[in-house]
Design a protein around this motif. Structure first.
Motif, PDB file in Angstrom:
ATOM      1  N   TYR A 264       0.834  -1.206   0.000  1.00 45.69           N
ATOM      2  CA  TYR A 264       0.000   0.000   0.000  1.00 45.69           C
ATOM      3  C   TYR A 264       0.864   1.251   0.000  1.00 45.69           C
ATOM      4  N   GLU A 265       0.282   2.319  -0.508  1.00 43.63           N
ATOM      5  CA  GLU A 265       0.855   3.651  -0.338  1.00 43.63           C
ATOM      6  C   GLU A 265      -0.283   4.654  -0.232  1.00 43.63           C
ATOM      7  N   TYR A 266       0.007   5.768   0.410  1.00 47.72           N
ATOM      8  CA  TYR A 266      -1.013   6.805   0.604  1.00 47.72           C
ATOM      9  C   TYR A 266      -0.799   7.866  -0.475  1.00 47.72           C
ATOM     10  N   ARG A 267      -1.859   8.090  -1.261  1.00 46.98           N
ATOM     11  CA  ARG A 267      -1.717   9.013  -2.386  1.00 46.98           C
ATOM     12  C   ARG A 267      -3.027   9.768  -2.607  1.00 46.98           C
ATOM     13  N   LYS A 273      -2.969   0.574  -3.869  1.00 49.14           N
ATOM     14  CA  LYS A 273      -2.028  -0.540  -3.941  1.00 49.14           C
ATOM     15  C   LYS A 273      -1.054  -0.321  -5.089  1.00 49.14           C
ATOM     16  N   LYS A 274       0.192  -0.675  -4.875  1.00 47.74           N
ATOM     17  CA  LYS A 274       1.203  -0.540  -5.915  1.00 47.74           C
ATOM     18  C   LYS A 274       1.044  -1.621  -6.989  1.00 47.74           C
TER      19      LYS A 274
END
Length: 365
Positions: A264-267, A273-274
């Motif tokens: 995961y990343e926060y965007r 999800k990448k």
């Protein structure tokens, strides 16, 4: 016969036989106020009707839909939507030779074992023509989902072992070739192989892939009403489908956790999800990524090539099936898979309205 309905809140019930007076569906639970027209339904039915090319059955049917109830002045009324398509080109005589014979790959024997009677005219309820009702219902579900910014797109990923190359994917190409493949080069190879199979009086199977875009996280439940489980049931209920996988599917079995897990990343104010090895579903609940699944479709069992079988009298029988049949099921099944996905997701969305007090308060608070 039980088992002709699917769904909880957005519930559909199909009816009719391939060589009866007609077929159709009742859609119950569609919210009132959804703009819908006969043309919306027909657009979807045209994608599955026979006679589209030499690679589908030559049976000539217009498959014109009639909306019998549930729509007034171009909008749904909230009451059951009943739709019918009347058969006009039945040729039951084509099936007289097999009335007492069990066709390989068909449900003839299992129907007889269960009910003690079967409709030998093309298989009755087990015929692929039953999917008319599914597609008509799917057109309604797709219209509902579009109102929410959700799109459902299915296509032939593979036919006869020939796979569409993702580097050449062109979604507009799906409607430019008779196989509904997003890769023109692959479609040309399928055409060559299909011509050979037809000369050999044989048939071919394939894989249909379906992608759902715009589905927000939180749809589906974590135990028996998992989104992926309900999709699997809906898709596997299509007569010719013999396998279902979501995300990496069976490939995950030969992977390892560090490869299969989606980081995961926060965007832009939310989690993303990448990668998407999960296919858009985790713990039975949508995770906000594109939902991606595949269905394996068997070769058409009705073939002119001589097959060995047996009759009700127990005697061996060499069978060559006449009549009008698809040399491959995949092209016409694409819209059926798309429809069943739309019906399942529409039901999941409506079920989710009562998932939390916040949701209830948005409506009644």
């Amino acid at each position: 016969m039980a088992g002709s309905s699917i769904g909880t809140l957005f519930r559909i019930t199909t009816w009719g036989e391939t060589h009866g007076e007609g077929l159709g569906v009742v859609v119950d639970g569609c919210p009132a106020g959804l703009p819908i027209s006969k043309e919306d339904i027909q657009q979807y039915l045209n994608r599955r009707k026979p006679g589209q090319s030499k690679y589908t059955t030559p049976r000539k049917e217009d498959d014109q839909a009639e909306i019998l109830s549930g729509v007034f002045e171009g909008k749904t009324t909230g009451t059951p939507i009943s739709m019918a398509v009347y058969n006009k080109n039945q040729r039951s005589r084509d099936y007289s030779q097999i009335r007492d014979v069990y066709r390989p790959g068909h449900a003839d024997y299992t129907y007889d074992a269960k009910y003690g009677i079967r409709d030998y005219r093309g298989g009755g309820r087990s015929s692929g023509r039953e999917t008319i009702g599914r597609v008509a219902a799917g057109a309604v579900a797709v219209k509902l989902l579009k109102e929410l910014g959700i799109t459902v797109t299915a296509y032939a990923k593979e036919i006869g072992g020939i796979t569409a190359d993702e580097k050449r994917f062109d979604l507009e190409e799906i409607f430019r070739n008779p196989f509904y493949m997003p890769d023109r080069e692959a479609a040309l190879k399928v055409q060559e192989y299909a011509d050979r199979m037809m000369r050999e009086q044989d048939s071919m199977g394939g894989i249909i892939e379906c992608t759902v875009q715009g589905l927000k996280p939180g749809i589906g439940d974590p135990v028996f009403e998992k989104l992926d489980a309900n999709l699997a049931k809906a898709v596997l209920s299509i007569g010719a489908v013999k396998g279902f996988e979501i995300g990496d599917g069976f490939a995950a079995a030969s992977s390892c956790g560090s490869q299969n897990n989606d980081a995961y990343e926060y965007r832009e104010g939310g989690f993303v999800k990448k990668t998407n090895h999960s296919g858009g579903v985790l713990g039975g609940i949508s995770d906000g990524s594109p939902l991606v699944f595949r269905a394996a479709v068997k070769p058409t069992p009705s073939i002119a090539k001589v097959q060995s079988t047996a009759g009700k009298d127990g005697k061996d029988f060499d069978l060559s099936i006449g009549g009008r049949h698809d040399p491959m099921i995949v092209p016409r099944a694409v819209v059926v898979v798309e429809s069943m996905a739309a019906v399942t997701i529409a039901d999941g969305l409506l079920m989710n309205l009562s998932a939390s007090m916040d949701s209830v308060k948005k409506i009644y608070g």
